[in-house]
Design a protein around this motif. Structure first.
Motif, PDB file in Angstrom:
ATOM      1  N   SER A 152      -6.853   0.886  -5.586  1.00 52.44           N
ATOM      2  CA  SER A 152      -6.250   2.133  -6.088  1.00 52.44           C
ATOM      3  C   SER A 152      -5.189   2.682  -5.142  1.00 52.44           C
ATOM      4  CB  SER A 152      -7.329   3.197  -6.305  1.00 52.44           C
ATOM      5  OG  SER A 152      -7.808   3.677  -5.050  1.00 52.44           O
ATOM      6  N   CYS A 153      -5.127   2.159  -3.906  1.00 52.30           N
ATOM      7  CA  CYS A 153      -4.136   2.618  -2.939  1.00 52.30           C
ATOM      8  C   CYS A 153      -2.835   1.795  -2.999  1.00 52.30           C
ATOM      9  CB  CYS A 153      -4.693   2.529  -1.518  1.00 52.30           C
ATOM     10  SG  CYS A 153      -6.153   3.546  -1.235  1.00 52.30           S
ATOM     11  N   ASP A 197      -5.909   8.496   3.075  1.00 48.17           N
ATOM     12  CA  ASP A 197      -6.990   9.302   2.493  1.00 48.17           C
ATOM     13  C   ASP A 197      -8.230   8.452   2.249  1.00 48.17           C
ATOM     14  OD1 ASP A 197      -5.448  11.532   2.532  1.00 48.17           O
ATOM     15  OD2 ASP A 197      -4.944  11.519   0.400  1.00 48.17           O
ATOM     16  N   PHE A 198      -8.023   7.258   1.687  1.00 42.12           N
ATOM     17  CA  PHE A 198      -9.165   6.393   1.359  1.00 42.12           C
ATOM     18  C   PHE A 198      -9.891   5.954   2.631  1.00 42.12           C
ATOM     19  CE2 PHE A 198     -10.943   2.109   0.877  1.00 42.12           C
ATOM     20  CZ  PHE A 198     -11.944   2.397  -0.035  1.00 42.12           C
ATOM     21  N   PHE A 250       0.831  -1.200   0.000  1.00 45.10           N
ATOM     22  CA  PHE A 250       0.000   0.000   0.000  1.00 45.10           C
ATOM     23  C   PHE A 250       0.869   1.254   0.000  1.00 45.10           C
ATOM     24  CE2 PHE A 250      -3.459  -2.669   1.870  1.00 45.10           C
ATOM     25  CZ  PHE A 250      -4.485  -2.267   1.026  1.00 45.10           C
ATOM     26  N   ASP A 251       0.391   2.284  -0.680  1.00 48.22           N
ATOM     27  CA  ASP A 251       0.939   3.630  -0.556  1.00 48.22           C
ATOM     28  C   ASP A 251       0.278   4.251   0.687  1.00 48.22           C
ATOM     29  OD1 ASP A 251       0.598   6.614  -0.854  1.00 48.22           O
ATOM     30  OD2 ASP A 251       1.969   6.258  -2.523  1.00 48.22           O
ATOM     31  N   LYS A 293      -2.090   7.435   0.197  1.00 46.28           N
ATOM     32  CA  LYS A 293      -3.334   7.096  -0.508  1.00 46.28           C
ATOM     33  C   LYS A 293      -4.264   6.290   0.398  1.00 46.28           C
ATOM     34  CE  LYS A 293      -1.593   6.965  -5.282  1.00 46.28           C
ATOM     35  NZ  LYS A 293      -1.301   6.053  -6.411  1.00 46.28           N
ATOM     36  N   LEU A 294      -3.690   5.346   1.136  1.00 53.18           N
ATOM     37  CA  LEU A 294      -4.506   4.498   2.008  1.00 53.18           C
ATOM     38  C   LEU A 294      -5.143   5.329   3.118  1.00 53.18           C
ATOM     39  CD1 LEU A 294      -5.492   1.650   2.685  1.00 53.18           C
ATOM     40  CD2 LEU A 294      -3.479   1.388   4.148  1.00 53.18           C
TER      41      LEU A 294
END
Length: 350
Positions: free
Chosen positions: A347-348, A273-274, A266-267, A270-271
């Motif tokens: 997407s993360c 935020d999600f 995982f980034d 990004k994770l």
């Protein structure tokens, strides 16, 4: 001061909570247990077992256990019990809270995180849900509260299994498994189970173990071996399962589970935020969730778990040198947007 472990016991009317509690309260097991029983419950333990004297609804049992019936606020009752314990007026080292058959265990669990006085005295250990083998299917069909109790559970106990045939038991187990693949399911007659399977389950502790019942994956026709050992497999990137399409089941349950697995890291930005977006939008629908994550740039596992909007994260153990760095997550909730959650998690990934 050592925190007092607390267990939430839930289950629908007739599921056997009273039978199990009578055993816990009267057996010579050497534990000092306080049982908090909601006075609005349909069947009260004290009617048969206890005699109250005076206005204070607290009774000390001969084996050292304590039974307390409450009418009011749970947080206040827990605080009162802890204060009495500190003053030496009561002696107990763990608490069992019996919810009424209609109760949603979510707010009860949240009390241990939201109320400062409770959080400084108690540690929530687990939610245990009893399901009647004979009436369980009908209760799950008729009442979403019964489904929520299953979704919240850290352990599910099927009671009165002797009153049901093998095929019916297997169907009930399969249904429960698809609502909640992270809770071990046991069968017990007349509350007859080792107390080691009832206490110290560490269901709410942040740790790097995430049990997903392998039958859950097998039942859905997926290659479980491929997932667990990180072999190349068409579903390895994200593997979301729920019960809606399970063998053409007629049960359209609102409570379901989603499993996500990936070998890719995982980034972290990004994770984060999600997950913030997911909790803000669907926090009330999320009952329980847990993940052991491979995050890019982190030599240690990242562990997350939560109840509704309350999410905790921590660094776990380092990844082993031969261990596949695979992220695993389970989300259990009410009418969750499965495709959107899986795509969002995907997407993360880096």
């Amino acid at each position: 001061m050592k925190l007092i472990p607390a267990t939430i016991l839930t289950g629908f009317l007739g599921s056997g909570k009273t039978t199990l509690l009578k055993r816990i309260l009267s057996e010579e097991h050497g534990m000092k247990i306080a049982v908090i029983e909601n006075e609005f419950g349909e069947e009260n333990i004290d009617s048969e077992l206890l005699v109250h004297e005076g206005s204070e609804q607290i009774v000390q049992m001969s084996n050292g256990c304590v039974c307390c019936t409450i009418r009011g606020d749970l947080a206040a009752a827990l605080g009162d019990l802890a204060a009495k314990c500190n003053r030496g007026e009561l002696d107990f080292d763990r608490v069992v809270i019996e919810t009424t058959g209609m109760a949603n265990p979510g707010p009860v669990a949240q009390t241990f995180f939201m109320d400062d006085d409770v959080a400084t005295a108690y540690l929530l250990d687990a939610v245990i849900t009893l399901v009647d083998a004979h009436h369980g299917q009908k209760q799950l069909d008729a009442r979403e509260e019964a489904q929520r109790q299953v979704g919240f559970a850290d352990r599910i106990i099927i009671t009165k299994p002797d009153l049901s045939d093998e095929a019916a038991l297997a169907a009930l187990r399969s249904r429960l498994l698809h609502m909640n693949p992270r809770a071990p399911i046991r069968a017990a007659r007349f509350g007859d189970m080792p107390l080691s399977e009832f206490f110290d389950l560490r269901g709410f502790n942040l740790n790097a173990t995430l049990e997903i019942d392998p039958h859950f994956l097998e039942d859905d026709g997926h290659d479980h071996h491929g997932h667990d050992h990180g072999h190349d497999h068409v579903h390895d990137e994200h593997c979301g399962h729920d019960h809606h399409h399970h063998h053409g089941s007629a049960h359209d349950d609102h409570i379901g589970s989603i499993v996500f697995r990936s070998e890719r890291p995982f980034d972290s930005d990004k994770l984060e935020d999600f997950l913030s977006h997911l909790l803000a939008r669907h926090g009330e629908q999320l009952l329980r969730y847990k993940g052991v994550l491979n995050v890019a740039g982190m030599p240690r596992k990242v562990v997350l778990q939560g109840v509704h909007q309350l999410m905790g994260t921590d660094l776990g153990a380092p990844w082993g040198s031969t261990e596949p760095r695979q992220s695993r997550m389970v989300w259990i909730g009410v009418d969750l947007p499965k495709a959107a959650i899986l795509e969002g998690l995907e997407s993360c990934l880096k």
